[in-house]
Scaffold this motif. Structure first.
Motif, PDB file in Angstrom:
ATOM      1  N   ASP A  73     -11.386  -2.040   7.283  1.00  0.00           N
ATOM      2  CA  ASP A  73     -11.258  -1.628   5.887  1.00  0.00           C
ATOM      3  C   ASP A  73     -10.013  -0.773   5.774  1.00  0.00           C
ATOM      4  O   ASP A  73      -9.503  -0.253   6.772  1.00  0.00           O
ATOM      5  CB  ASP A  73     -12.488  -0.849   5.435  1.00  0.00           C
ATOM      6  N   HIS A  74      -9.515  -0.623   4.549  1.00  0.00           N
ATOM      7  CA  HIS A  74      -8.278   0.128   4.384  1.00  0.00           C
ATOM      8  C   HIS A  74      -8.546   1.618   4.547  1.00  0.00           C
ATOM      9  O   HIS A  74      -9.485   2.161   3.981  1.00  0.00           O
ATOM     10  CB  HIS A  74      -7.619  -0.158   3.034  1.00  0.00           C
ATOM     11  N   PRO A  75      -7.721   2.309   5.362  1.00  0.00           N
ATOM     12  CA  PRO A  75      -7.928   3.732   5.621  1.00  0.00           C
ATOM     13  C   PRO A  75      -7.267   4.638   4.611  1.00  0.00           C
ATOM     14  O   PRO A  75      -7.371   5.854   4.729  1.00  0.00           O
ATOM     15  CB  PRO A  75      -7.267   3.913   6.995  1.00  0.00           C
ATOM     16  N   GLY A  76      -6.595   4.072   3.618  1.00  0.00           N
ATOM     17  CA  GLY A  76      -5.836   4.909   2.701  1.00  0.00           C
ATOM     18  C   GLY A  76      -6.551   5.274   1.434  1.00  0.00           C
ATOM     19  O   GLY A  76      -5.964   5.815   0.510  1.00  0.00           O
ATOM     20  N   GLY A  77      -7.852   4.973   1.364  1.00  0.00           N
ATOM     21  CA  GLY A  77      -8.586   5.317   0.162  1.00  0.00           C
ATOM     22  C   GLY A  77      -8.711   4.125  -0.756  1.00  0.00           C
ATOM     23  O   GLY A  77      -8.017   3.116  -0.641  1.00  0.00           O
ATOM     24  N   ALA A  78      -9.606   4.190  -1.688  1.00  0.00           N
ATOM     25  CA  ALA A  78      -9.867   3.084  -2.597  1.00  0.00           C
ATOM     26  C   ALA A  78      -8.642   2.797  -3.448  1.00  0.00           C
ATOM     27  O   ALA A  78      -7.995   3.689  -3.976  1.00  0.00           O
ATOM     28  CB  ALA A  78     -11.067   3.413  -3.482  1.00  0.00           C
ATOM     29  N   GLY A  79      -8.379   1.486  -3.601  1.00  0.00           N
ATOM     30  CA  GLY A  79      -7.259   1.074  -4.452  1.00  0.00           C
ATOM     31  C   GLY A  79      -5.913   1.411  -3.888  1.00  0.00           C
ATOM     32  O   GLY A  79      -4.931   1.429  -4.598  1.00  0.00           O
ATOM     33  N   GLY A  80      -5.866   1.679  -2.590  1.00  0.00           N
ATOM     34  CA  GLY A  80      -4.569   2.031  -2.000  1.00  0.00           C
ATOM     35  C   GLY A  80      -4.131   3.391  -2.473  1.00  0.00           C
ATOM     36  O   GLY A  80      -3.213   3.524  -3.269  1.00  0.00           O
ATOM     37  N   GLY A  81      -4.822   4.430  -2.006  1.00  0.00           N
ATOM     38  CA  GLY A  81      -4.586   5.792  -2.463  1.00  0.00           C
ATOM     39  C   GLY A  81      -3.227   6.318  -2.090  1.00  0.00           C
ATOM     40  O   GLY A  81      -2.350   5.596  -1.593  1.00  0.00           O
ATOM     41  N   GLY A  82      -3.062   7.640  -2.309  1.00  0.00           N
ATOM     42  CA  GLY A  82      -1.759   8.256  -2.103  1.00  0.00           C
ATOM     43  C   GLY A  82      -1.272   8.151  -0.675  1.00  0.00           C
ATOM     44  O   GLY A  82      -0.078   7.934  -0.437  1.00  0.00           O
ATOM     45  N   LEU A  83      -2.187   8.302   0.297  1.00  0.00           N
ATOM     46  CA  LEU A  83      -1.786   8.192   1.703  1.00  0.00           C
ATOM     47  C   LEU A  83      -1.262   6.801   2.017  1.00  0.00           C
ATOM     48  O   LEU A  83      -0.221   6.643   2.672  1.00  0.00           O
ATOM     49  CB  LEU A  83      -2.977   8.528   2.604  1.00  0.00           C
ATOM     50  N   TRP A 151       3.892  -2.206  -5.745  1.00  0.00           N
ATOM     51  CA  TRP A 151       3.688  -3.356  -4.880  1.00  0.00           C
ATOM     52  C   TRP A 151       3.324  -2.932  -3.463  1.00  0.00           C
ATOM     53  O   TRP A 151       3.355  -3.762  -2.540  1.00  0.00           O
ATOM     54  CB  TRP A 151       4.953  -4.211  -4.836  1.00  0.00           C
ATOM     55  N   VAL A 152       3.007  -1.684  -3.288  1.00  0.00           N
ATOM     56  CA  VAL A 152       2.665  -1.164  -1.966  1.00  0.00           C
ATOM     57  C   VAL A 152       1.177  -0.826  -1.958  1.00  0.00           C
ATOM     58  O   VAL A 152       0.673  -0.178  -2.873  1.00  0.00           O
ATOM     59  CB  VAL A 152       3.502   0.077  -1.628  1.00  0.00           C
ATOM     60  N   GLY A 153       0.492  -1.271  -0.923  1.00  0.00           N
ATOM     61  CA  GLY A 153      -0.936  -0.996  -0.794  1.00  0.00           C
ATOM     62  C   GLY A 153      -1.451  -1.530   0.524  1.00  0.00           C
ATOM     63  O   GLY A 153      -0.687  -2.000   1.379  1.00  0.00           O
ATOM     64  N   TYR A 154      -2.771  -1.490   0.677  1.00  0.00           N
ATOM     65  CA  TYR A 154      -3.378  -1.967   1.919  1.00  0.00           C
ATOM     66  C   TYR A 154      -3.461  -3.488   1.888  1.00  0.00           C
ATOM     67  O   TYR A 154      -4.004  -4.074   0.951  1.00  0.00           O
ATOM     68  CB  TYR A 154      -4.766  -1.376   2.110  1.00  0.00           C
ATOM     69  N   ALA A 166      -1.212  -8.966  -3.491  1.00  0.00           N
ATOM     70  CA  ALA A 166      -2.377  -8.910  -4.380  1.00  0.00           C
ATOM     71  C   ALA A 166      -2.173  -7.925  -5.518  1.00  0.00           C
ATOM     72  O   ALA A 166      -2.851  -8.000  -6.554  1.00  0.00           O
ATOM     73  CB  ALA A 166      -3.624  -8.536  -3.581  1.00  0.00           C
ATOM     74  N   ARG A 167      -1.253  -6.978  -5.346  1.00  0.00           N
ATOM     75  CA  ARG A 167      -1.032  -5.969  -6.378  1.00  0.00           C
ATOM     76  C   ARG A 167      -0.094  -6.486  -7.474  1.00  0.00           C
ATOM     77  O   ARG A 167       0.119  -5.803  -8.470  1.00  0.00           O
ATOM     78  CB  ARG A 167      -0.467  -4.694  -5.758  1.00  0.00           C
ATOM     79  N   ALA A 168       0.497  -7.682  -7.260  1.00  0.00           N
ATOM     80  CA  ALA A 168       1.304  -8.328  -8.304  1.00  0.00           C
ATOM     81  C   ALA A 168       0.395  -9.334  -9.011  1.00  0.00           C
ATOM     82  O   ALA A 168       0.301 -10.499  -8.632  1.00  0.00           O
ATOM     83  CB  ALA A 168       2.522  -9.011  -7.684  1.00  0.00           C
ATOM     84  N   SER A 169      -0.321  -8.879 -10.031  1.00  0.00           N
ATOM     85  CA  SER A 169      -1.394  -9.670 -10.644  1.00  0.00           C
ATOM     86  C   SER A 169      -0.884 -10.687 -11.664  1.00  0.00           C
ATOM     87  O   SER A 169      -1.178 -11.880 -11.576  1.00  0.00           O
ATOM     88  CB  SER A 169      -2.413  -8.740 -11.302  1.00  0.00           C
ATOM     89  N   SER A 170      -0.089 -10.260 -12.612  1.00  0.00           N
ATOM     90  CA  SER A 170       0.346 -11.153 -13.681  1.00  0.00           C
ATOM     91  C   SER A 170       1.391 -12.148 -13.175  1.00  0.00           C
ATOM     92  O   SER A 170       1.988 -11.972 -12.107  1.00  0.00           O
ATOM     93  CB  SER A 170       0.922 -10.352 -14.844  1.00  0.00           C
ATOM     94  N   SER A 171       1.615 -13.191 -13.974  1.00  0.00           N
ATOM     95  CA  SER A 171       2.557 -14.233 -13.581  1.00  0.00           C
ATOM     96  C   SER A 171       3.985 -13.708 -13.509  1.00  0.00           C
ATOM     97  O   SER A 171       4.727 -14.002 -12.564  1.00  0.00           O
ATOM     98  CB  SER A 171       2.478 -15.393 -14.575  1.00  0.00           C
ATOM     99  N   ALA A 172       4.375 -12.898 -14.501  1.00  0.00           N
ATOM    100  CA  ALA A 172       5.743 -12.345 -14.503  1.00  0.00           C
ATOM    101  C   ALA A 172       5.945 -11.395 -13.338  1.00  0.00           C
ATOM    102  O   ALA A 172       6.989 -11.411 -12.658  1.00  0.00           O
ATOM    103  CB  ALA A 172       6.014 -11.635 -15.824  1.00  0.00           C
ATOM    104  N   THR A 173       4.935 -10.575 -13.090  1.00  0.00           N
ATOM    105  CA  THR A 173       5.036  -9.635 -11.964  1.00  0.00           C
ATOM    106  C   THR A 173       5.071 -10.374 -10.640  1.00  0.00           C
ATOM    107  O   THR A 173       5.760  -9.969  -9.703  1.00  0.00           O
ATOM    108  CB  THR A 173       3.856  -8.650 -11.994  1.00  0.00           C
ATOM    109  N   ARG A 174       4.310 -11.467 -10.561  1.00  0.00           N
ATOM    110  CA  ARG A 174       4.297 -12.267  -9.339  1.00  0.00           C
ATOM    111  C   ARG A 174       5.674 -12.853  -9.051  1.00  0.00           C
ATOM    112  O   ARG A 174       6.133 -12.841  -7.899  1.00  0.00           O
ATOM    113  CB  ARG A 174       3.279 -13.394  -9.500  1.00  0.00           C
TER     114      ARG A 174
END
Length: 402
Positions: A73-83, A151-154, A166-174
Motif C-alpha cells: 500500500d502507499h506509505p505517503g498517506g491517502a490520496g498521495g499525501g504531502g510526504l 501528476w505526482v503520487g503513489y 492515474a492522477r491525469a483523469s480528464s482527456s485533456a489532462t491525459r
C-alpha cells in the motif's frame, strides 16, 4: 505463495541496494573531502553532484519503495499525501539530475582525450559550475511542473511515489501528461544516452589509435631483440593484448550500466502511456529496482575503481587502523620478495614491467640499456640507440581513459 516470495525477494533486493548505495556513496564523499587533489579536479564537481543525488535518493525514495513493497500500500498517506508529493518531486528531480551529471562527465572526458593540451583552458571550474547550474535548472523545471500539475503520487505498478498516470483523469489532462512524460524521457534519458555514446565512442577511437602506436613500438622492439627470453617476449605480448582490451572494457562499463539500469524503466513508462492492458506489478518493481541500482553502481563505475580513489581509501584505512604507509609498503615488499623467492618465473615477469628496451634511431644521444637486474654488472651503451620504456600503461599524457 508465489506473490509473497516475489515480494520478499524484491524487499531484500531494495534493502541491499540501499545498503550498498549508502556505503559506497559515503566513501566517495569522504575521499572527496579528504583528498585535496580530487577537489581541485574539474570532474570532481560532477562526481560530487552525482554522489549527492545518489545519497538523497537512497535516504528518501528507496525506503518508501521498500515500505510500499512490504505493506502493498502507499506509505505517503491517502490520496498521495504531502510526504508522497515531496518524495515524488525528489524522484523526478534526482533521477534527471544524475543522468545529466553522467552526460557532463562524458563530455569532460571527451575533451580531456581529444584536446589534451588545451583541456585546462577549455574546461575550468567556472564552466563546470555553469554546467551543474544547467542540470539543476533542467531537473527543477520538470519536477516542479509535474508537482504543480498534480501528476505526482503513489504508483502501485512501481510501489513508489513518482509520476502517476492515474492522477491525469480528464482527456485533456491525459494528453498533457503524455506529452510531458515523452518530453521528460526524451530530454533526459535519450539525450544522455546519445551524449554517452558519441563522446565515449570517440574516446575509444582515440584510445585504440594510441594502442596501435604503442603496439608498433613493442613489435619493433621484439623483432630487434632476437635473444630475448621467451617468457619476456610472451609478457610483452600479453601486455599488448590487455592494453587493447582495457579501454574497451571501461567504455562498455560506462555505457552498459546506464543502458541496463535505466532502459527497462523508461520503456515501461512509455509503454504504460499507450498500452491499455495490465502490466505486472512485479515487472514494474523490478524495473524500479534496476533504476535504483544505478545509484549503487555509480560510485564504483566513476570513482572507487580509479587509482586515485583507491589510494585515498588505502590512506584512510591505514589512518583508521593506525598503520603508517611505510609499514604497509614494507609489508607488501616483504610479501612480494617471498613470492619471488618461491616462484622463479615471477622474477622474470616482474623484470619486464620496468625493463628499458631500445630501438635504433638516428639520434646521437648515448643511452643505457639495462639487461639485468644485477647492479654489479655494467650496462651496455650505444650512441646510436634511443630508449623506449614499455610498461603496463601508456604515457600519462596519452592515457585515453582516466
Amino acid at each position: 505463495m508465489l506473490h509473497a516470495a516475489a515480494d520478499i525477494a524484491a524487499s531484500v533486493l531494495v534493502a541491499g541496494i540501499i545498503a550498498v548505495s549508502l556505503l559506497s556513496n559515503v566513501v566517495v564523499l569522504i575521499c572527496f573531502l579528504y583528498n585535496p587533489q580530487i577537489r581541485r579536479q574539474v570532474p570532481g564537481l560532477f562526481i560530487l553532484n552525482l554522489t549527492f543525488c545518489n545519497l538523497l535518493l537512497s535516504v528518501s525514495n528507496m525506503p518508501l519503495t521498500l515500505a510500499g513493497i512490504i505493506t502493498t500500500d502507499h506509505p505517503g498517506g491517502a490520496g498521495g499525501g504531502g510526504l508522497c508529493q515531496m518524495v515524488g518531486f525528489l524522484d523526478t528531480f534526482l533521477t534527471t539530475n544524475s543522468m545529466l551529471s553522467m552526460a557532463a562527465l562524458s563530455i569532460d572526458r571527451w575533451v580531456a582525450v581529444v584536446f589534451p593540451l588545451s583541456y585546462h583552458s577549455r574546461i575550468r571550474h567556472r564552466d563546470a559550475v555553469l554546467a551543474l547550474g544547467y542540470t539543476w535548472m533542467h531537473s527543477l523545471c520538470f519536477s516542479a511542473a509535474a508537482t504543480c500539475a498534480s501528476w505526482v503520487g503513489y504508483h502501485h505498478l512501481y510501489a513508489s511515489c513518482t509520476l502517476c498516470s492515474a492522477r491525469a483523469s480528464s482527456s485533456a489532462t491525459r494528453t498533457q501528461y503524455v506529452v510531458f512524460t515523452v518530453a521528460l524521457h526524451s530530454l533526459t534519458f535519450l539525450l544522455t544516452l546519445v551524449v554517452l555514446c558519441v563522446t565515449y565512442l570517440k574516446v575509444l577511437q582515440v584510445a585504440r589509435f594510441h594502442c596501435r602506436r604503442i603496439d608498433v613500438i613493442t613489435m619493433q622492439t621484439l623483432v630487434l631483440l632476437v635473444d630475448i627470453h621467451p617468457s619476456v617476449r610472451q609478457k610483452c605480448l600479453d601486455q599488448q593484448r590487455r592494453r587493447r582490451q582495457r579501454a574497451t572494457k571501461k567504455i562498455s562499463t560506462f555505457i552498459g550500466t546506464f543502458v541496463v539500469c535505466f532502459t527497462p524503466y523508461v520503456i515501461t513508462r512509455i509503454v504504460e502511456l499507450f498500452f491499455s492492458g495490465t502490466i505486472s506489478p512485479h515487472w514494474g518493481v523490478l524495473t524500479k529496482c534496476l533504476a535504483y541500482s544505478k545509484a549503487a553502481s555509480d560510485p564504483f563505475v566513476y570513482s572507487l575503481l580509479r587509482h586515485q580513489y583507491r589510494a585515498t581509501c588505502s590512506q584512510l584505512a591505514n589512518k583508521v587502523l593506525k598503520r603508517s604507509p611505510l609499514h604497509s609498503a614494507s609489508r607488501r615488499l616483504e610479501n612480494g620478495t617471498a613470492k619471488r623467492d618461491t616462484n622463479p618465473a615471477a622474477t622474470t615477469n616482474a623484470t619486464i614491467t620496468n625493463a628499458t628496451i631500445t630501438i635504433p634511431t638516428t639520434t646521437n644521444a648515448a643511452t643505457t640499456i639495462p639487461t639485468t637486474t644485477d647492479p654489479t654488472k655494467p650496462a651496455i651503451t650505444n650512441p646510436n640507440i634511443t630508449t623506449h620504456t614499455i610498461t603496463d600503461h601508456p604515457p600519462s599524457n596519452e592515457s585515453p581513459v582516466q
